[in-house]
Design a protein around this motif. Structure first.
Motif, PDB file in Angstrom:
ATOM      1  N   ARG A 183       0.868  -1.110   0.055  1.00  0.00           N
ATOM      2  CA  ARG A 183       0.115  -0.108   0.017  1.00  0.00           C
ATOM      3  C   ARG A 183       1.065   1.253  -0.019  1.00  0.00           C
ATOM      4  O   ARG A 183       1.778   1.186   0.977  1.00  0.00           O
ATOM      5  CB  ARG A 183      -0.959  -0.118   1.317  1.00  0.00           C
ATOM      6  CG  ARG A 183      -1.867   1.321   1.349  1.00  0.00           C
ATOM      7  CD  ARG A 183      -2.780   1.024   2.447  1.00  0.00           C
ATOM      8  NE  ARG A 183      -2.209   0.882   3.843  1.00  0.00           N
ATOM      9  CZ  ARG A 183      -2.983   0.687   4.818  1.00  0.00           C
ATOM     10  NH1 ARG A 183      -3.981   0.599   4.603  1.00  0.00           N
ATOM     11  NH2 ARG A 183      -2.068   0.640   5.819  1.00  0.00           N
ATOM     12  N   LEU A 190      -2.263   4.164  -4.270  1.00  0.00           N
ATOM     13  CA  LEU A 190      -2.219   3.680  -5.335  1.00  0.00           C
ATOM     14  C   LEU A 190      -2.814   2.367  -5.258  1.00  0.00           C
ATOM     15  O   LEU A 190      -2.695   1.487  -4.506  1.00  0.00           O
ATOM     16  CB  LEU A 190      -0.702   3.513  -6.022  1.00  0.00           C
ATOM     17  CG  LEU A 190       0.215   4.818  -5.748  1.00  0.00           C
ATOM     18  CD1 LEU A 190       1.569   4.408  -6.293  1.00  0.00           C
ATOM     19  CD2 LEU A 190      -0.429   5.820  -7.040  1.00  0.00           C
ATOM     20  N   LYS A 191      -3.651   1.866  -6.235  1.00  0.00           N
ATOM     21  CA  LYS A 191      -4.460   0.771  -6.307  1.00  0.00           C
ATOM     22  C   LYS A 191      -3.996   0.099  -7.594  1.00  0.00           C
ATOM     23  O   LYS A 191      -4.267   0.588  -8.696  1.00  0.00           O
ATOM     24  CB  LYS A 191      -6.027   0.996  -6.399  1.00  0.00           C
ATOM     25  CG  LYS A 191      -6.741  -0.201  -6.307  1.00  0.00           C
ATOM     26  CD  LYS A 191      -8.473   0.261  -6.190  1.00  0.00           C
ATOM     27  CE  LYS A 191      -8.586   0.484  -8.155  1.00  0.00           C
ATOM     28  NZ  LYS A 191     -10.060   0.675  -8.426  1.00  0.00           N
ATOM     29  N   PRO A 192      -3.245  -1.097  -7.310  1.00  0.00           N
ATOM     30  CA  PRO A 192      -2.914  -1.917  -8.379  1.00  0.00           C
ATOM     31  C   PRO A 192      -4.120  -2.568  -9.070  1.00  0.00           C
ATOM     32  O   PRO A 192      -5.089  -2.885  -8.260  1.00  0.00           O
ATOM     33  CB  PRO A 192      -1.975  -2.871  -7.717  1.00  0.00           C
ATOM     34  CG  PRO A 192      -2.260  -2.985  -6.502  1.00  0.00           C
ATOM     35  CD  PRO A 192      -2.824  -1.645  -6.121  1.00  0.00           C
ATOM     36  N   GLY A 193      -3.858  -2.969 -10.288  1.00  0.00           N
ATOM     37  CA  GLY A 193      -4.910  -3.447 -11.183  1.00  0.00           C
ATOM     38  C   GLY A 193      -4.666  -5.147 -11.158  1.00  0.00           C
ATOM     39  O   GLY A 193      -3.724  -5.667 -10.799  1.00  0.00           O
ATOM     40  N   GLY A 194      -5.550  -5.960 -11.882  1.00  0.00           N
ATOM     41  CA  GLY A 194      -5.328  -7.065 -12.170  1.00  0.00           C
ATOM     42  C   GLY A 194      -6.395  -7.999 -11.851  1.00  0.00           C
ATOM     43  O   GLY A 194      -7.624  -7.534 -11.417  1.00  0.00           O
ATOM     44  N   ARG A 233     -11.653  -8.361 -13.153  1.00  0.00           N
ATOM     45  CA  ARG A 233     -10.435  -7.739 -13.457  1.00  0.00           C
ATOM     46  C   ARG A 233     -10.624  -6.046 -13.099  1.00  0.00           C
ATOM     47  O   ARG A 233     -11.714  -5.602 -13.563  1.00  0.00           O
ATOM     48  CB  ARG A 233     -10.162  -7.748 -14.974  1.00  0.00           C
ATOM     49  CG  ARG A 233      -8.925  -7.009 -15.467  1.00  0.00           C
ATOM     50  CD  ARG A 233      -8.397  -7.258 -16.810  1.00  0.00           C
ATOM     51  NE  ARG A 233      -7.283  -8.072 -16.982  1.00  0.00           N
ATOM     52  CZ  ARG A 233      -6.209  -8.108 -16.578  1.00  0.00           C
ATOM     53  NH1 ARG A 233      -6.021  -7.626 -15.058  1.00  0.00           N
ATOM     54  NH2 ARG A 233      -5.291  -9.045 -16.934  1.00  0.00           N
ATOM     55  N   LEU A 234      -9.811  -5.666 -12.291  1.00  0.00           N
ATOM     56  CA  LEU A 234      -9.694  -4.473 -11.955  1.00  0.00           C
ATOM     57  C   LEU A 234      -8.753  -3.285 -12.497  1.00  0.00           C
ATOM     58  O   LEU A 234      -7.593  -4.070 -13.030  1.00  0.00           O
ATOM     59  CB  LEU A 234      -9.609  -4.123 -10.402  1.00  0.00           C
ATOM     60  CG  LEU A 234     -10.526  -4.927  -9.450  1.00  0.00           C
ATOM     61  CD1 LEU A 234     -10.033  -4.547  -7.997  1.00  0.00           C
ATOM     62  CD2 LEU A 234     -11.968  -4.244  -9.389  1.00  0.00           C
ATOM     63  N   ALA A 235      -9.151  -2.398 -13.056  1.00  0.00           N
ATOM     64  CA  ALA A 235      -8.070  -1.320 -13.789  1.00  0.00           C
ATOM     65  C   ALA A 235      -7.249  -0.869 -12.492  1.00  0.00           C
ATOM     66  O   ALA A 235      -7.696  -0.455 -11.601  1.00  0.00           O
ATOM     67  CB  ALA A 235      -9.006  -0.379 -14.489  1.00  0.00           C
ATOM     68  N   ALA A 236      -6.047  -0.504 -12.951  1.00  0.00           N
ATOM     69  CA  ALA A 236      -5.108   0.208 -11.947  1.00  0.00           C
ATOM     70  C   ALA A 236      -5.575   1.534 -11.870  1.00  0.00           C
ATOM     71  O   ALA A 236      -6.192   2.232 -12.760  1.00  0.00           O
ATOM     72  CB  ALA A 236      -3.668   0.063 -12.379  1.00  0.00           C
ATOM     73  N   SER A 237      -5.569   2.421 -10.917  1.00  0.00           N
ATOM     74  CA  SER A 237      -5.968   3.846 -10.638  1.00  0.00           C
ATOM     75  C   SER A 237      -5.288   4.377  -9.623  1.00  0.00           C
ATOM     76  O   SER A 237      -4.462   3.758  -8.465  1.00  0.00           O
ATOM     77  CB  SER A 237      -7.506   3.758 -10.577  1.00  0.00           C
ATOM     78  OG  SER A 237      -7.994   3.138  -9.418  1.00  0.00           O
ATOM     79  N   ASN A 238      -5.388   5.513  -9.575  1.00  0.00           N
ATOM     80  CA  ASN A 238      -4.927   6.366  -8.328  1.00  0.00           C
ATOM     81  C   ASN A 238      -6.278   6.595  -7.635  1.00  0.00           C
ATOM     82  O   ASN A 238      -7.308   7.288  -8.324  1.00  0.00           O
ATOM     83  CB  ASN A 238      -4.480   7.747  -8.643  1.00  0.00           C
ATOM     84  CG  ASN A 238      -2.890   7.462  -9.228  1.00  0.00           C
ATOM     85  OD1 ASN A 238      -2.375   6.788  -9.005  1.00  0.00           O
ATOM     86  ND2 ASN A 238      -2.535   8.407 -10.203  1.00  0.00           N
TER      87      ASN A 238
END
Length: 103
Positions: free
Chosen positions: A20, A32-36, A86-91
């Motif tokens: 985190r 910052l939220k990683p995606g995947g 599947r989650l997209a990476a984002s701020n």
């Protein structure tokens, strides 16, 4: 971006290493939220309650909470089923409330 790095934390959850990163920008906290690919939801076929959870739920039922005496049945009713997404990476703006900060 113009932000200031506040912290980098790591830990483990359900056997996976988690990271985190918190950034402060203009008085607001962001993460910052990683995606995947991730698995979300509740799988009643793989969950076994601890004796403490069973006891705590029994007390809640005595106090008028829950949907009957069966903890597994209650959780199956109120939680979303297990699924893969599947989650997209984002701020993402951080939703945590820091000590001394108003909600």
């Amino acid at each position: 971006m113009g932000g200031r790095l506040v912290s980098v934390e790591n830990g483990e959850h359900l056997g996976a290493r988690l990271y985190r990163v918190r950034i402060e920008r203009e008085g607001q906290d962001f993460a910052l939220k990683p995606g995947g690919e991730v698995t979300l939801g509740f799988d009643p076929d793989t969950w076994t309650p601890t004796p403490e959870q069973i006891d705590d739920y029994a007390v809640s039922v005595e106090q008028g909470y829950g949907y009957g005496p069966d903890l597994l049945g209650y959780l199956t009713q109120v939680l979303n089923p297990r699924r893969h997404v599947r989650l997209a990476a984002s701020n993402a703006q951080d939703l945590w409330i820091s000590p001394g900060r108003d909600a």
